[in-house]
Design a protein around this motif. Sequence first.
Motif, PDB file in Angstrom:
ATOM      1  N   LEU A 154     -60.684 -62.016  -1.147  1.00  0.00           N
ATOM      2  CA  LEU A 154     -62.087 -62.400  -0.960  1.00  0.00           C
ATOM      3  C   LEU A 154     -62.255 -63.917  -0.872  1.00  0.00           C
ATOM      4  O   LEU A 154     -63.306 -64.396  -0.423  1.00  0.00           O
ATOM      5  CB  LEU A 154     -62.939 -61.850  -2.106  1.00  0.00           C
ATOM      6  CG  LEU A 154     -62.938 -60.328  -2.276  1.00  0.00           C
ATOM      7  CD1 LEU A 154     -63.777 -59.937  -3.482  1.00  0.00           C
ATOM      8  CD2 LEU A 154     -63.452 -59.629  -1.014  1.00  0.00           C
ATOM      9  N   ASN A 155     -61.258 -64.672  -1.331  1.00  0.00           N
ATOM     10  CA  ASN A 155     -61.297 -66.138  -1.274  1.00  0.00           C
ATOM     11  C   ASN A 155     -62.554 -66.712  -1.937  1.00  0.00           C
ATOM     12  O   ASN A 155     -63.253 -67.560  -1.357  1.00  0.00           O
ATOM     13  CB  ASN A 155     -61.214 -66.632   0.172  1.00  0.00           C
ATOM     14  CG  ASN A 155     -59.883 -66.290   0.824  1.00  0.00           C
ATOM     15  OD1 ASN A 155     -58.830 -66.496   0.224  1.00  0.00           O
ATOM     16  ND2 ASN A 155     -59.935 -65.756   2.033  1.00  0.00           N
TER      17      ASN A 155
ATOM     18  N   ASN B  73     -70.026 -61.205  -4.370  1.00  0.00           N
ATOM     19  CA  ASN B  73     -70.664 -60.019  -3.805  1.00  0.00           C
ATOM     20  C   ASN B  73     -70.994 -60.178  -2.330  1.00  0.00           C
ATOM     21  O   ASN B  73     -71.008 -59.188  -1.590  1.00  0.00           O
ATOM     22  CB  ASN B  73     -71.909 -59.679  -4.624  1.00  0.00           C
ATOM     23  CG  ASN B  73     -71.546 -59.089  -5.970  1.00  0.00           C
ATOM     24  OD1 ASN B  73     -71.216 -57.909  -6.073  1.00  0.00           O
ATOM     25  ND2 ASN B  73     -71.583 -59.911  -7.017  1.00  0.00           N
ATOM     26  N   ARG B  74     -71.239 -61.394  -1.873  1.00  0.00           N
ATOM     27  CA  ARG B  74     -71.400 -61.601  -0.436  1.00  0.00           C
ATOM     28  C   ARG B  74     -70.089 -61.359   0.301  1.00  0.00           C
ATOM     29  O   ARG B  74     -70.068 -60.787   1.393  1.00  0.00           O
ATOM     30  CB  ARG B  74     -71.923 -63.009  -0.148  1.00  0.00           C
ATOM     31  CG  ARG B  74     -73.422 -63.124  -0.313  1.00  0.00           C
ATOM     32  CD  ARG B  74     -73.958 -64.459   0.143  1.00  0.00           C
ATOM     33  NE  ARG B  74     -75.416 -64.442   0.174  1.00  0.00           N
ATOM     34  CZ  ARG B  74     -76.168 -65.517   0.300  1.00  0.00           C
ATOM     35  NH1 ARG B  74     -75.601 -66.726   0.386  1.00  0.00           N
ATOM     36  NH2 ARG B  74     -77.489 -65.416   0.332  1.00  0.00           N
TER      37      ARG B  74
ATOM     38  N   ASP C 276     -69.656 -58.634   3.119  1.00  0.00           N
ATOM     39  CA  ASP C 276     -69.261 -59.045   4.463  1.00  0.00           C
ATOM     40  C   ASP C 276     -67.984 -58.364   4.921  1.00  0.00           C
ATOM     41  O   ASP C 276     -67.801 -58.096   6.120  1.00  0.00           O
ATOM     42  CB  ASP C 276     -69.082 -60.571   4.518  1.00  0.00           C
ATOM     43  CG  ASP C 276     -70.395 -61.326   4.340  1.00  0.00           C
ATOM     44  OD1 ASP C 276     -71.456 -60.684   4.467  1.00  0.00           O
ATOM     45  OD2 ASP C 276     -70.359 -62.535   4.061  1.00  0.00           O
ATOM     46  N   GLN C 277     -67.076 -58.084   3.982  1.00  0.00           N
ATOM     47  CA  GLN C 277     -65.816 -57.433   4.330  1.00  0.00           C
ATOM     48  C   GLN C 277     -65.880 -55.916   4.186  1.00  0.00           C
ATOM     49  O   GLN C 277     -64.876 -55.229   4.401  1.00  0.00           O
ATOM     50  CB  GLN C 277     -64.685 -57.991   3.461  1.00  0.00           C
ATOM     51  CG  GLN C 277     -64.423 -59.476   3.678  1.00  0.00           C
ATOM     52  CD  GLN C 277     -63.280 -60.006   2.830  1.00  0.00           C
ATOM     53  OE1 GLN C 277     -62.331 -59.278   2.533  1.00  0.00           O
ATOM     54  NE2 GLN C 277     -63.347 -61.270   2.437  1.00  0.00           N
ATOM     55  N   GLY C 278     -67.054 -55.398   3.800  1.00  0.00           N
ATOM     56  CA  GLY C 278     -67.220 -53.958   3.658  1.00  0.00           C
ATOM     57  C   GLY C 278     -66.342 -53.354   2.579  1.00  0.00           C
ATOM     58  O   GLY C 278     -65.820 -52.249   2.731  1.00  0.00           O
ATOM     59  N   LYS C 279     -66.177 -54.093   1.456  1.00  0.00           N
ATOM     60  CA  LYS C 279     -65.300 -53.631   0.378  1.00  0.00           C
ATOM     61  C   LYS C 279     -66.079 -53.424  -0.908  1.00  0.00           C
ATOM     62  O   LYS C 279     -67.222 -53.855  -1.038  1.00  0.00           O
ATOM     63  CB  LYS C 279     -64.177 -54.656   0.136  1.00  0.00           C
ATOM     64  CG  LYS C 279     -63.243 -54.862   1.316  1.00  0.00           C
ATOM     65  CD  LYS C 279     -62.184 -55.909   0.973  1.00  0.00           C
ATOM     66  CE  LYS C 279     -61.205 -56.099   2.125  1.00  0.00           C
ATOM     67  NZ  LYS C 279     -60.171 -57.121   1.815  1.00  0.00           N
TER      68      LYS C 279
END
Length: 308
Positions: free
Chosen positions: A124-125, A159-160, A164-167
Amino acid sequence: MDPIELLNNQPHDPRDPDPWVALFLDRSLPMHERTKAALLVDQRSRSRQFLLPVVRPLARMYIVLFQVMKIFIPNRFTSSKWLHRLLAWGLRVWVSPEANFLILRHFHVGSEILDFIARNTKELNVPTSPIRPTNLEHVKDEIFLNHDLNLFNFVIRLNRALRDQGKTLTPPTRLDFSGVSDEFPLEELPDRWTNFLDLQSAIEVFTPVYQLFLTDRDFWRASNSLQLDETIAIYVATLLQAPGLVALVNNRHPMVPLTTLRAGFRLMLHGLSAESLHAFLVECKHGRMPQLARIVAPNFQPSSPEAA
């Protein structure tokens, strides 16, 4: 005297047992020994026994008065820079060494808990901004305000990134405990005759000062951040597959915030929750899991060399 020695050397009278010694010897919850001793010695102090009952209602009265005042002049006296200079002076001159130890240590503990979450969600960085003070002069770097900002910024960024990555937050194949420390490099703290104020009394005194020098938005954010303990505990519990960890948290329900009047007491609970959560991570890092087996999943895999 060292807090650990003080509690260990306390004589035991079965007809008049010392409740603080009982709590110190109890090991039902993980906690750093020096921290636990400092907290209990601070709690048993005369300052807390006799001064806190007087200070607390006065402090809450000023919170109400300042809240009314800020309706009419919301940003008249605000200055985070001068607030933290005043806090640094107050801590250095009036607050006990045990309380100052707990305050400085809290920033390290909070930073490492967020770092643990970030290290175990590397895909997620999510950036972190660790705060690691070693003496009271570092308080002047606006660390109280930045501590609250770091917490909310971390929750938003984490959480963004998930959205954004759909995880969803899931545990990694192997947990990384390399950012979890056993001890923190804190310098010797002031211990003069004026350093008598216990932690709870100091928090009650400083809370209306904090409110006066911060904008209304900054103060409410600081107060509401205390209830994020539950959120952070859920993140850690998810990564460890240990749902019982959330039971260590007393500040809950962040979507239903409490008033600022009890912010002082909730700040004490916040510190206790953070210390318990961090101590749990230390136990996991070293593979000391038998006493925690009921709340840790059986397929737990530490990454620490010591636990291998």
